[in-house]
Write an enzyme that holds these catalytic residues in place. Structure first.
Site, mmCIF file in Angstrom:
data_model
loop_
_atom_site.group_PDB
_atom_site.id
_atom_site.type_symbol
_atom_site.label_atom_id
_atom_site.label_comp_id
_atom_site.label_asym_id
_atom_site.label_seq_id
_atom_site.Cartn_x
_atom_site.Cartn_y
_atom_site.Cartn_z
ATOM 1 N N ASP A 45 39.726 43.977 40.448
ATOM 2 C CA ASP A 45 39.233 44.135 39.082
ATOM 3 C C ASP A 45 40.196 43.522 38.071
ATOM 4 O OD1 ASP A 45 37.765 47.492 39.274
ATOM 5 O OD2 ASP A 45 37.324 45.596 40.273
ATOM 6 N N ASP A 90 27.825 47.469 43.424
ATOM 7 C CA ASP A 90 29.223 47.703 43.747
ATOM 8 C C ASP A 90 29.345 48.239 45.171
ATOM 9 O OD1 ASP A 90 31.806 49.107 41.559
ATOM 10 O OD2 ASP A 90 31.918 47.884 43.363
HETATM 11 O O1 2OZ Z 1 33.487 52.097 38.465
HETATM 12 C C1 2OZ Z 1 33.035 50.760 38.294
HETATM 13 C C2 2OZ Z 1 34.216 49.842 38.195
HETATM 14 C C3 2OZ Z 1 33.721 48.466 37.726
HETATM 15 O O2 2OZ Z 1 32.356 48.272 37.949
HETATM 16 C C4 2OZ Z 1 34.472 47.358 38.447
HETATM 17 O O3 2OZ Z 1 33.990 46.091 37.987
HETATM 18 C C5 2OZ Z 1 34.136 47.457 39.888
HETATM 19 O O4 2OZ Z 1 34.866 46.447 40.636
HETATM 20 C C6 2OZ Z 1 34.441 48.809 40.468
HETATM 21 N N1 2OZ Z 1 34.907 49.749 39.471
HETATM 22 C C7 2OZ Z 1 36.075 50.421 39.739
HETATM 23 S S1 2OZ Z 1 36.815 51.290 38.595
HETATM 24 N N2 2OZ Z 1 36.564 50.300 40.984
HETATM 25 C C8 2OZ Z 1 37.747 50.842 41.420
HETATM 26 C C9 2OZ Z 1 38.944 50.315 40.977
HETATM 27 C C10 2OZ Z 1 40.148 50.834 41.434
HETATM 28 C C11 2OZ Z 1 40.129 51.901 42.308
HETATM 29 F F1 2OZ Z 1 41.301 52.428 42.727
HETATM 30 C C12 2OZ Z 1 38.922 52.450 42.754
HETATM 31 C C13 2OZ Z 1 37.720 51.917 42.297
#
Ligand code: 2OZ
Length: 400
Positions: free
Chosen positions: A201, A140
């Site tokens: 996401d 990530d």
């Molecule tokens: O913490 C991990 C989570 C998942 O692995 C998703 O697939 C990744 O794209 C990243 N991820 C998250 S919640 N990312 C994220 C989503 C919204 C935000 F405002 C800040 C970070």
């Protein structure tokens, strides 16, 4: 990345969308991120026919780690939630003919604040994952800047290779740069990663699925050529079987992920799956379209004012997949057309309706047909020419 892996889009199961960062194993033992959850899913994948259909990667996402690295500076699982450790879980998974995936983050922390993998930790983390018997890494991009990412993603690719253990490498890098050229260089990505997240996401809703389909279609001229064996665009997890999609909408996600040559990585509770949703995920023809060995990503052909979009993917043996998607929300729509209008070569075709299971033979490319498409639903056809096929091709020339 051409190292013999991911010749077709990876298939499997990933914890994140359904189970998120639930670390409460005191009050929510059934659903917390723990070795027990992954053992349960390994049991389901190996006992309910999933593995035989190709669903082989069981992927741990964020929130598996303890909040500190160990005294050797290595990442370690939370010992209360993973008391046996990752290597033991990998053995459990391997004993069931499956593969284990894990998650790390190019940056100071993971998105949920667990220890990240800054540049100087890339080598040791790759070695740790290989020593545990891990087969897939999702890397990530939270808490890093574009310069660190530009250095870190290629560095991790080389570090994984240096371990000598073949591992699938999923990169979230493009999603952190807006997903499009010139900020994203898709030919470089294709050399260092097997698959990559391009966009936001996914959430458990039809709106989210529709938004992703829209973005991938509107930008297909940049995205479609980037895909091929060992290099896949990743529109994110299959949310079929959760709470946000109707059966029609679930068929739409499965059909579009099949046509877009997307990874088929479910995030749902395999211990409690509605039979209609399971049938969609285990639809053999939809899976075979997705896993076609040519690995040519499909494209949106038409956007009709009526709200019907038509998608097309070239397949092996001069076959093809056709998807009629309705973006309407009011009622079923009767769409009339004929195959030569969809750029099919003159001739007669056999058509297999993927979700109804019905077959129609002798469909001439000039004979009109109608398909009734439910609101936010699809009709998906597997089309094969009836006379002996000529060369297979995937260019905009008339399709077979
Ligand atoms: O913490 C991990 C989570 C998942 O692995 C998703 O697939 C990744 O794209 C990243 N991820 C998250 S919640 N990312 C994220 C989503 C919204 C935000 F405002 C800040 C970070």
């Amino acid at each position: 990345l051409d190292n013999g892996l991911a010749g077709t889009p990876p298939m499997g199961w990933m914890a994140w969308e359904r189970f998120r960062c639930n670390t409460d194993c005191i009050d929510d033992l059934q659903n917390c991120i723990s070795e027990a959850l992954f053992r349960d899913m390994a049991d389901r994948l190996s006992e309910d026919g999933w593995r035989e259909l190709g669903y082989e990667y069981l992927i741990i996402d964020d929130c598996w780690m303890l909040d500190q690295r160990d005294k050797e500076g290595r990442l370690q699982p939370d010992p209360s939630r993973f008391p046996g450790g990752i290597a033991k879980l990998a053995r459990y998974v391997h004993d069931r003919g499956l593969k284990l995936g894990i998650y790390a983050d190019m940056g100071s922390h993971t998105c949920m604040g667990f220890p990240g993998t800054p540049l100087h930790k890339i080598q040791i983390d790759a070695q740790t994952f290989a020593s545990w018997g891990v087969d897939y890494l999702k890397f990530d991009g939270c808490y890093s800047n574009p310069v660190e990412q530009m250095l870190g993603y290629p560095m991790m690719s080389a570090a994984l290779n240096d371990t000598g253990r073949p591992m699938v490498y999923s990169c979230s890098w493009p999603a952190y740069l807006g997903g499009l050229p010139p900020n994203v260089n898709y030919s470089l990505l294709g050399e260092i990663c097997h698959l990559w997240r391009n966009y936001d996401d996914i959430e458990d809703s039809w709106d989210s699925v529709q938004d992703i389909i829209q973005w991938f279609s509107d930008n297909q001229d940049d995205l479609q050529p980037a895909a091929g064996p060992g290099r896949w665009n990743d529109p994110d997890m299959l949310i079929i079987g959760n709470f946000g999609l109707s059966v029609d909408q679930a068929r739409s996600q499965m059909a579009l992920w099949a046509v877009m040559a997307s990874p088929l990585i479910m995030s749902n509770d395999l211990r409690n799956l509605d039979p209609n949703m399971r049938a969609i995920l285990q639809n053999k023809v939809a899976i075979s379209i997705n896993q076609d060995p040519m690995g040519v990503q499909g494209r949106r052909l038409l956007q009709k004012k009526s709200g019907i979009d038509v998608y097309w993917r070239p397949l092996s043996n001069s076959c093809s997949a056709l998807v009629f998607l309705s973006r309407r929300t009011d009622m079923p729509y009767l769409y009339h057309t004929y195959l030569s209008k969809l750029n099919y070569e003159a001739g007669s075709y056999q058509v297999y309706d993927v979700f109804s299971g019905s077959t129609r033979t002798g469909l001439n490319s000039t004979s009109k047909f109608s398909v009734s498409i439910n609101p936010s639903g699809v009709v998906m056809w597997y089309v094969s020419p009836e006379e002996p096929s000529s060369q297979t091709r995937s260019d905009p020339a008339p399709h077979r």
